[in-house]
Design a protein around this motif. Sequence first.
Motif, PDB file in Angstrom:
ATOM      1  N   ARG A   1       0.849  -1.192   0.000  1.00 26.67           N
ATOM      2  CA  ARG A   1       0.000   0.000   0.000  1.00 26.67           C
ATOM      3  C   ARG A   1       0.886   1.244   0.000  1.00 26.67           C
ATOM      4  O   ARG A   1       2.035   1.177   0.461  1.00 26.67           O
ATOM      5  N   PRO A   2       0.399   2.356  -0.482  1.00 24.41           N
ATOM      6  CA  PRO A   2       1.160   3.606  -0.332  1.00 24.41           C
ATOM      7  C   PRO A   2       1.435   3.859   1.152  1.00 24.41           C
ATOM      8  O   PRO A   2       0.564   3.666   1.998  1.00 24.41           O
ATOM      9  N   GLY A   3       2.643   4.254   1.447  1.00 20.19           N
ATOM     10  CA  GLY A   3       3.058   4.465   2.831  1.00 20.19           C
ATOM     11  C   GLY A   3       3.753   3.270   3.446  1.00 20.19           C
ATOM     12  O   GLY A   3       4.292   3.356   4.550  1.00 20.19           O
ATOM     13  N   ALA A   4       3.754   2.136   2.748  1.00 20.58           N
ATOM     14  CA  ALA A   4       4.417   0.939   3.274  1.00 20.58           C
ATOM     15  C   ALA A   4       5.921   1.161   3.346  1.00 20.58           C
ATOM     16  O   ALA A   4       6.498   1.926   2.564  1.00 20.58           O
ATOM     17  N   LEU A   5       6.542   0.486   4.270  1.00 17.34           N
ATOM     18  CA  LEU A   5       7.981   0.537   4.457  1.00 17.34           C
ATOM     19  C   LEU A   5       8.618  -0.661   3.766  1.00 17.34           C
ATOM     20  O   LEU A   5       8.144  -1.791   3.915  1.00 17.34           O
ATOM     21  N   VAL A   6       9.686  -0.412   3.007  1.00 18.62           N
ATOM     22  CA  VAL A   6      10.452  -1.478   2.353  1.00 18.62           C
ATOM     23  C   VAL A   6      11.892  -1.362   2.835  1.00 18.62           C
ATOM     24  O   VAL A   6      12.491  -0.282   2.750  1.00 18.62           O
ATOM     25  N   ILE A   7      12.428  -2.463   3.328  1.00 18.70           N
ATOM     26  CA  ILE A   7      13.809  -2.496   3.814  1.00 18.70           C
ATOM     27  C   ILE A   7      14.561  -3.558   3.025  1.00 18.70           C
ATOM     28  O   ILE A   7      14.098  -4.692   2.901  1.00 18.70           O
ATOM     29  N   VAL A   8      15.721  -3.176   2.492  1.00 16.95           N
ATOM     30  CA  VAL A   8      16.580  -4.109   1.767  1.00 16.95           C
ATOM     31  C   VAL A   8      17.867  -4.250   2.572  1.00 16.95           C
ATOM     32  O   VAL A   8      18.550  -3.255   2.845  1.00 16.95           O
ATOM     33  N   ASP A   9      18.199  -5.477   2.951  1.00 18.05           N
ATOM     34  CA  ASP A   9      19.363  -5.728   3.792  1.00 18.05           C
ATOM     35  C   ASP A   9      20.613  -5.967   2.941  1.00 18.05           C
ATOM     36  O   ASP A   9      20.526  -6.366   1.782  1.00 18.05           O
ATOM     37  N   ASN A  10      21.748  -5.714   3.557  1.00 20.04           N
ATOM     38  CA  ASN A  10      23.069  -6.010   2.975  1.00 20.04           C
ATOM     39  C   ASN A  10      23.328  -5.270   1.667  1.00 20.04           C
ATOM     40  O   ASN A  10      23.678  -5.882   0.664  1.00 20.04           O
TER      41      ASN A  10
END
Length: 170
Positions: free
Chosen positions: A98-107
């Motif tokens: 959804r708009p506003g969602a958090l996406v985290i990419v590691d390493n």
Amino acid sequence: ARRVLEVGTLGGYSTIWLARALPAGGRGITIEAEPVNASIARANLDRAGVGDRVEVRVGKAADVLPTLAEGDPFDLVFIDADKQSNALYLDHAARLSRPGALVIVDNVVRSGRLVTTDESDEQAEGVRRGLALLAADPRFEATALQTLDAKGWDGIAVAIVTDAASRSGS
């Protein structure tokens, strides 16, 4: 976050932390390519008392992610799988969130290998493609942060899914 997606489960360590943070009624889905790792993760999730909150899907993320389009959008996506596919995973994260969602990419720093020009380093190249997508794609507002840990230089990319994701037909 009530609905969480993790790409890359391994033994379920991050999955457990994500599941513990879910509110009552929250659900997680984690994707693991290796059946043995998925089995270990399921056992670890159950042992940690959060197995009822997380569905472990076994298969290559590139194959599993399109099957999630029918569900509710995600509030948080954590990407910690093969780095060569980061751009693909980020595209799906925008489509499935959804708009506003958090996406985290590691390493995403790869012990400083991102600043070299060794194109034979497929992991570094994959991270570069993912970071380039985050920089140019209007579906994201993002930054990357370097950290220092026992493995050497590393870091994360943190992005917010923008309203452009919903306007792009995703």
